[in-house]
Design a protein around this motif. Structure first.
Motif, PDB file in Angstrom:
ATOM      1  N   SER A 157       0.875  -1.173   0.000  1.00 22.27           N
ATOM      2  CA  SER A 157       0.000   0.000   0.000  1.00 22.27           C
ATOM      3  C   SER A 157       0.911   1.221   0.000  1.00 22.27           C
ATOM      4  O   SER A 157       1.666   1.433   0.951  1.00 22.27           O
ATOM      5  CB  SER A 157      -0.894  -0.017   1.241  1.00 22.27           C
ATOM      6  N   VAL A 158       0.864   2.000  -1.094  1.00 18.61           N
ATOM      7  CA  VAL A 158       1.815   3.100  -1.280  1.00 18.61           C
ATOM      8  C   VAL A 158       1.112   4.346  -1.807  1.00 18.61           C
ATOM      9  O   VAL A 158       0.013   4.268  -2.348  1.00 18.61           O
ATOM     10  CB  VAL A 158       2.932   2.704  -2.272  1.00 18.61           C
ATOM     11  N   SER A 159       1.786   5.468  -1.675  1.00 21.93           N
ATOM     12  CA  SER A 159       1.296   6.688  -2.313  1.00 21.93           C
ATOM     13  C   SER A 159       1.849   6.730  -3.731  1.00 21.93           C
ATOM     14  O   SER A 159       2.872   6.117  -4.028  1.00 21.93           O
ATOM     15  CB  SER A 159       1.746   7.928  -1.532  1.00 21.93           C
ATOM     16  N   SER A 160       1.177   7.466  -4.592  1.00 18.74           N
ATOM     17  CA  SER A 160       1.630   7.546  -5.983  1.00 18.74           C
ATOM     18  C   SER A 160       3.028   8.141  -6.073  1.00 18.74           C
ATOM     19  O   SER A 160       3.857   7.681  -6.847  1.00 18.74           O
ATOM     20  CB  SER A 160       0.643   8.346  -6.818  1.00 18.74           C
ATOM     21  N   LYS A 161       3.307   9.147  -5.266  1.00 17.06           N
ATOM     22  CA  LYS A 161       4.626   9.787  -5.298  1.00 17.06           C
ATOM     23  C   LYS A 161       5.727   8.808  -4.878  1.00 17.06           C
ATOM     24  O   LYS A 161       6.770   8.727  -5.526  1.00 17.06           O
ATOM     25  CB  LYS A 161       4.645  11.018  -4.397  1.00 17.06           C
TER      26      LYS A 161
END
Length: 129
Positions: free
Chosen positions: A39-43
């Motif tokens: 689970s990650v942020s787009s950046k």
């Protein structure tokens, strides 16, 4: 002898048809039912791919991930998050609006280093913030 040739030909055709069907329909994944491996942020994920594409491919390719970001573009079957994550949707969702925060889950299919875009398919909405 003719009977053996005909039976062998029919057996080859049957195996070929079975193989064709299995390749196109038998091994399909249901990514929306899988747990996200990451689970990650787009950046953060784009920064990882920009810094080391080989390592990132090994880590993410063909895995189901959840990506959080801001919707920058919408079409009926595709959403782009933060101008860098291209998600092909399984089903269109009319409730999604441009500029809203969103978490999508999908399968990583590749990174286009020329365009700086990460491609996901089989995407579904996890959290419509």
């Amino acid at each position: 002898m003719k009977k053996k040739i005909i039976l062998a030909t029919l057996a080859i055709i049957a195996l070929g048809a079975f193989g064709y069907y299995y390749v196109w329909y038998g091994g399909a994944r249901n990514v929306s039912a899988e747990d996200a491996a990451f689970s990650v942020s787009s950046k953060n994920i784009i920064d990882e791919f920009d810094s080391d594409i080989e390592k990132s491919n090994t880590k993410y390719l063909e895995k189901a991930i959840a990506v959080k970001g801001i919707v920058s573009k919408i079409s009926p079957k595709q959403i782009i998050i933060d101008h860098t994550i291209v998600c092909d949707l399984k089903e269109s969702d009319p409730s999604i609006k441009q500029g809203q925060p969103l978490t999508l889950k999908g399968r990583v299919v590749g990174y286009d280093d020329l365009m700086g875009e990460l491609k996901l398919d089989q995407c579904s909405v996890v959290n419509n913030d």
